[in-house]
Design a protein around this motif. Structure first.
Motif, mmCIF file in Angstrom:
data_model
loop_
_atom_site.group_PDB
_atom_site.id
_atom_site.type_symbol
_atom_site.label_atom_id
_atom_site.label_comp_id
_atom_site.label_asym_id
_atom_site.label_seq_id
_atom_site.Cartn_x
_atom_site.Cartn_y
_atom_site.Cartn_z
ATOM 1 N N UNK A 97 0.798 -1.216 0.000
ATOM 2 C CA UNK A 97 0.000 0.000 0.000
ATOM 3 C C UNK A 97 0.830 1.264 0.000
ATOM 4 N N UNK A 98 2.078 1.166 -0.430
ATOM 5 C CA UNK A 98 2.916 2.344 -0.576
ATOM 6 C C UNK A 98 3.139 2.592 -2.058
ATOM 7 N N UNK A 99 3.854 3.663 -2.370
ATOM 8 C CA UNK A 99 4.132 3.953 -3.760
ATOM 9 C C UNK A 99 4.994 2.873 -4.395
ATOM 10 N N UNK A 100 4.673 2.519 -5.615
ATOM 11 C CA UNK A 100 5.446 1.498 -6.305
ATOM 12 C C UNK A 100 6.800 2.030 -6.743
ATOM 13 N N UNK A 101 7.607 1.161 -7.350
ATOM 14 C CA UNK A 101 8.939 1.545 -7.800
ATOM 15 C C UNK A 101 8.849 2.686 -8.803
ATOM 16 N N UNK A 102 9.663 3.707 -8.627
ATOM 17 C CA UNK A 102 9.675 4.838 -9.533
ATOM 18 C C UNK A 102 10.200 4.415 -10.897
ATOM 19 N N UNK A 103 9.717 5.087 -11.930
ATOM 20 C CA UNK A 103 10.120 4.734 -13.288
ATOM 21 C C UNK A 103 11.617 4.922 -13.519
ATOM 22 N N UNK A 104 12.198 5.940 -12.888
ATOM 23 C CA UNK A 104 13.630 6.168 -13.079
ATOM 24 C C UNK A 104 14.448 4.985 -12.579
ATOM 25 N N UNK A 105 14.088 4.446 -11.436
ATOM 26 C CA UNK A 105 14.818 3.305 -10.891
ATOM 27 C C UNK A 105 14.665 2.080 -11.798
ATOM 28 N N UNK A 106 13.467 1.871 -12.328
ATOM 29 C CA UNK A 106 13.256 0.742 -13.232
ATOM 30 C C UNK A 106 14.117 0.906 -14.487
ATOM 31 N N UNK A 107 14.182 2.122 -15.016
ATOM 32 C CA UNK A 107 14.988 2.371 -16.212
ATOM 33 C C UNK A 107 16.467 2.123 -15.948
ATOM 34 N N UNK A 108 16.940 2.532 -14.775
ATOM 35 C CA UNK A 108 18.344 2.314 -14.440
ATOM 36 C C UNK A 108 18.634 0.823 -14.284
ATOM 37 N N UNK A 109 17.775 0.113 -13.575
ATOM 38 C CA UNK A 109 18.016 -1.315 -13.359
ATOM 39 C C UNK A 109 18.064 -2.075 -14.678
ATOM 40 N N UNK A 110 17.208 -1.734 -15.618
ATOM 41 C CA UNK A 110 17.186 -2.424 -16.907
ATOM 42 C C UNK A 110 18.101 -1.759 -17.936
ATOM 43 N N UNK A 111 18.806 -0.702 -17.527
ATOM 44 C CA UNK A 111 19.760 0.006 -18.392
ATOM 45 C C UNK A 111 19.084 0.540 -19.651
ATOM 46 N N UNK A 112 17.934 1.152 -19.493
ATOM 47 C CA UNK A 112 17.176 1.720 -20.621
ATOM 48 C C UNK A 112 17.542 3.197 -20.762
#
Length: 284
Positions: A97-112
């Motif tokens: 029930x908290x905020x999900x993973x931010x898009x910036x972090x997802x982009x960094x993890x997947x190297x996008x």
């Protein structure tokens, strides 16, 4: 009572099964790089998520997460052009029930890197200065996620994503994580050392005068051989910064967006200690 067996969870309802089915179909459609207009038709009319006991429509932010994961650049560009910073809003996680993973972090993890640049440009064009910095420096809010509590910059340093780090710093993210960058460089193998070194270079360029990390004083010979005499002396407070580093730090502070336009050899030798690192590569 401890010996009482917990009741079995209720089987999913037909509505919940329908939501799961449509969400998976949408996931596959983004993975298969279907055209943005078709994906938007699906998202608007056919796709639902099961959230807190109720179905809800996929938001642009949900869709952007899928686009980042599958590197669907055209769809990410479409979402950011159509919805601007609204596409960067994060849905609430159904587990904690908290905020999900931010898009910036997802982009960094997947190297996008391409999509990360699109998101950073959207923030620059459409968000206020305060909102942009808040988003760039925010940590992943989902408490049970793998990157919980980490900013995008911290994650880029930890994973040695130098190209991602340059995009973030050039758009105004705080240059944090110098100690992590030193440890990452020391622990890197031959194949990772160049990217780890670039991450350290970038932090030294964009950071204000860094305080001497305590670990440099504990093992001075080791770090001097790894960093080079000039940079080690500067970080330790014994010598002024090398001239090349002083010039590039001035450039990074005055026109940060131009750092990505530097010639390749300058981007890869930004603090002037590449010779010592290359020498270490050859002796491994």
């Amino acid at each position: 009572m401890p010996w009482v067996l917990p009741s079995r969870p209720h089987p999913p309802s037909s509505s919940q099964r329908h939501c799961e089915s449509t969400a998976f179909a949408f996931y596959c459609a983004v993975r298969d790089r279907l055209p943005p207009w078709l994906l938007e038709d699906m998202r608007g009319m056919e796709v639902f998520l099961w959230d807190d006991g109720h179905p809800r429509a996929f938001t642009p932010g949900d869709a952007l997460t899928y686009a980042v994961v599958h590197d669907h650049r055209e769809y990410a560009r479409y979402l950011l052009r159509s919805f601007s910073v609204k596409a960067l809003q994060v849905s609430t996680c159904g587990v904690c029930r908290s905020g999900g993973s931010a898009h910036l972090q997802v982009a960094v993890r997947y190297d996008r890197t391409v999509i990360l640049g699109l998101m950073a440009d959207a923030l620059k064009e459409s968000a206020s200065e305060a909102r942009r910095r808040e988003y760039l420096n925010g940590s992943a809010g989902c408490a049970h996620g793998v990157d919980a509590g980490k900013t995008a910059v911290q994650l880029a340093v930890e994973l040695a994503r130098a190209d991602c780090l340059l995009i973030l710093l050039a758009h105004g993210a705080r240059p944090v994580g110098l100690d992590t960058a030193l440890l990452r460089l020391a622990a890197s193998g031959v194949g990772e050392r160049r990217q780890a070194r670039r991450c350290l270079d970038l932090l030294l360029l964009f950071a204000p005068e860094p305080a001497a990390p305590w670990r440099l004083r504990d093992e001075p010979q080791r770090w001097e051989s790894l960093l080079g005499r000039d940079v080690f002396g500067w970080l330790s407070g014994l010598d002024p910064a090398p001239l090349l580093l002083q010039a590039l730090r001035t450039l990074a502070r005055s026109v940060p967006a131009q750092m990505s336009q530097l010639p390749d050899f300058l981007q890869r030798t930004q603090t002037g200690f590449s010779f010592s690192v290359n020498r270490l590569d050859e002796t491994d």
